[in-house]
Design a protein around this motif. Structure first.
Motif, PDB file in Angstrom:
ATOM      1  N   THR A  77       0.851  -1.185   0.000  1.00 30.97           N
ATOM      2  CA  THR A  77       0.000   0.000   0.000  1.00 30.97           C
ATOM      3  C   THR A  77       0.883   1.230   0.000  1.00 30.97           C
ATOM      4  O   THR A  77       1.766   1.364   0.846  1.00 30.97           O
ATOM      5  CB  THR A  77      -0.912   0.020   1.247  1.00 30.97           C
ATOM      6  OG1 THR A  77      -1.767  -1.115   1.209  1.00 30.97           O
ATOM      7  CG2 THR A  77      -1.752   1.275   1.281  1.00 30.97           C
ATOM      8  N   ARG A  79       0.940   5.184   0.532  1.00 30.68           N
ATOM      9  CA  ARG A  79       0.156   6.260   1.143  1.00 30.68           C
ATOM     10  C   ARG A  79       0.764   7.587   0.720  1.00 30.68           C
ATOM     11  O   ARG A  79       1.928   7.856   1.014  1.00 30.68           O
ATOM     12  CB  ARG A  79       0.139   6.105   2.665  1.00 30.68           C
ATOM     13  CG  ARG A  79      -0.746   4.962   3.123  1.00 30.68           C
ATOM     14  CD  ARG A  79      -0.834   4.874   4.637  1.00 30.68           C
ATOM     15  NE  ARG A  79       0.441   4.558   5.270  1.00 30.68           N
ATOM     16  CZ  ARG A  79       0.927   3.318   5.398  1.00 30.68           C
ATOM     17  NH1 ARG A  79       0.247   2.294   4.947  1.00 30.68           N
ATOM     18  NH2 ARG A  79       2.094   3.118   5.984  1.00 30.68           N
ATOM     19  N   PRO A 106      -1.279  -6.855  -7.550  1.00 27.92           N
ATOM     20  CA  PRO A 106      -1.929  -6.156  -6.431  1.00 27.92           C
ATOM     21  C   PRO A 106      -1.176  -4.885  -6.039  1.00 27.92           C
ATOM     22  O   PRO A 106       0.042  -4.882  -5.943  1.00 27.92           O
ATOM     23  CB  PRO A 106      -1.893  -7.183  -5.305  1.00 27.92           C
ATOM     24  CG  PRO A 106      -0.760  -8.099  -5.644  1.00 27.92           C
ATOM     25  CD  PRO A 106      -0.685  -8.120  -7.141  1.00 27.92           C
ATOM     26  N   LEU A 107      -1.941  -3.829  -5.866  1.00 28.45           N
ATOM     27  CA  LEU A 107      -1.400  -2.559  -5.401  1.00 28.45           C
ATOM     28  C   LEU A 107      -2.542  -1.735  -4.859  1.00 28.45           C
ATOM     29  O   LEU A 107      -3.616  -1.691  -5.446  1.00 28.45           O
ATOM     30  CB  LEU A 107      -0.724  -1.788  -6.540  1.00 28.45           C
ATOM     31  CG  LEU A 107      -0.233  -0.373  -6.196  1.00 28.45           C
ATOM     32  CD1 LEU A 107       0.919  -0.428  -5.190  1.00 28.45           C
ATOM     33  CD2 LEU A 107       0.179   0.359  -7.447  1.00 28.45           C
ATOM     34  N   SER A 108      -2.316  -1.111  -3.746  1.00 38.02           N
ATOM     35  CA  SER A 108      -3.310  -0.225  -3.155  1.00 38.02           C
ATOM     36  C   SER A 108      -2.665   1.142  -2.974  1.00 38.02           C
ATOM     37  O   SER A 108      -1.520   1.245  -2.522  1.00 38.02           O
ATOM     38  CB  SER A 108      -3.740  -0.785  -1.802  1.00 38.02           C
ATOM     39  OG  SER A 108      -4.641   0.081  -1.180  1.00 38.02           O
ATOM     40  N   ILE A 109      -3.373   2.173  -3.387  1.00 36.14           N
ATOM     41  CA  ILE A 109      -2.881   3.539  -3.243  1.00 36.14           C
ATOM     42  C   ILE A 109      -3.894   4.325  -2.424  1.00 36.14           C
ATOM     43  O   ILE A 109      -5.064   4.406  -2.797  1.00 36.14           O
ATOM     44  CB  ILE A 109      -2.676   4.223  -4.609  1.00 36.14           C
ATOM     45  CG1 ILE A 109      -1.700   3.431  -5.466  1.00 36.14           C
ATOM     46  CG2 ILE A 109      -2.185   5.658  -4.415  1.00 36.14           C
ATOM     47  CD1 ILE A 109      -1.558   3.955  -6.887  1.00 36.14           C
ATOM     48  N   GLU A 110      -3.449   4.859  -1.307  1.00 41.86           N
ATOM     49  CA  GLU A 110      -4.289   5.725  -0.474  1.00 41.86           C
ATOM     50  C   GLU A 110      -3.788   7.145  -0.666  1.00 41.86           C
ATOM     51  O   GLU A 110      -2.595   7.414  -0.521  1.00 41.86           O
ATOM     52  CB  GLU A 110      -4.173   5.360   1.002  1.00 41.86           C
ATOM     53  CG  GLU A 110      -4.675   3.987   1.359  1.00 41.86           C
ATOM     54  CD  GLU A 110      -4.437   3.658   2.826  1.00 41.86           C
ATOM     55  OE1 GLU A 110      -4.023   4.534   3.603  1.00 41.86           O
ATOM     56  OE2 GLU A 110      -4.667   2.489   3.165  1.00 41.86           O
TER      57      GLU A 110
END
Length: 112
Positions: A77, A79, A106-110
């Motif tokens: 992730t 941030r 998979p990748l998460s960006i906040e």
């Protein structure tokens, strides 16, 4: 007493802005601004879990592409913290790519 943080400029004083802050003993880092960041090895970019962006002029934001590239497929992730409008700028960067080959990356960006 040993310091908990180690920091240095990503580029020389006349280059794009960027400060890399390593948090010792945790395999984490903070990155302040995303100017040209070719001087940072992929391992260091991957440690930067929290990225603070002062504004999105090119010399402060062009390095987002390099961070995105090394983070894809790693299940991490990112941030990002920055000024109003940062979400739109990140969306613009992401829309600039064709995403047909990244299923299962998979990748998460906040963005805050």
């Amino acid at each position: 007493m040993n310091p908990s943080f180690s920091s240095y400029l990503v580029n020389d004083v006349f280059g794009d802005p960027g400060v890399y802050v390593e948090i010792r003993w945790s395999r984490r880092a903070l990155l302040f601004d995303l100017g040209q960041n070719d001087a940072l090895e992929p391992t260091r970019l991957l440690r930067a879990t929290d990225i603070f962006i002062s504004h999105t002029h090119m010399d402060h934001f062009i390095g987002f592409d390099a961070v995105l590239r090394v983070a894809l497929g790693r299940g991490k992730t990112l941030r990002l913290f920055g000024p109003p409008g940062l979400i739109d700028n990140v969306q613009g960067k992401l829309r600039g790519y064709t995403w047909n080959l990244v299923d299962g990356y998979p990748l998460s960006i906040e963005v805050h």
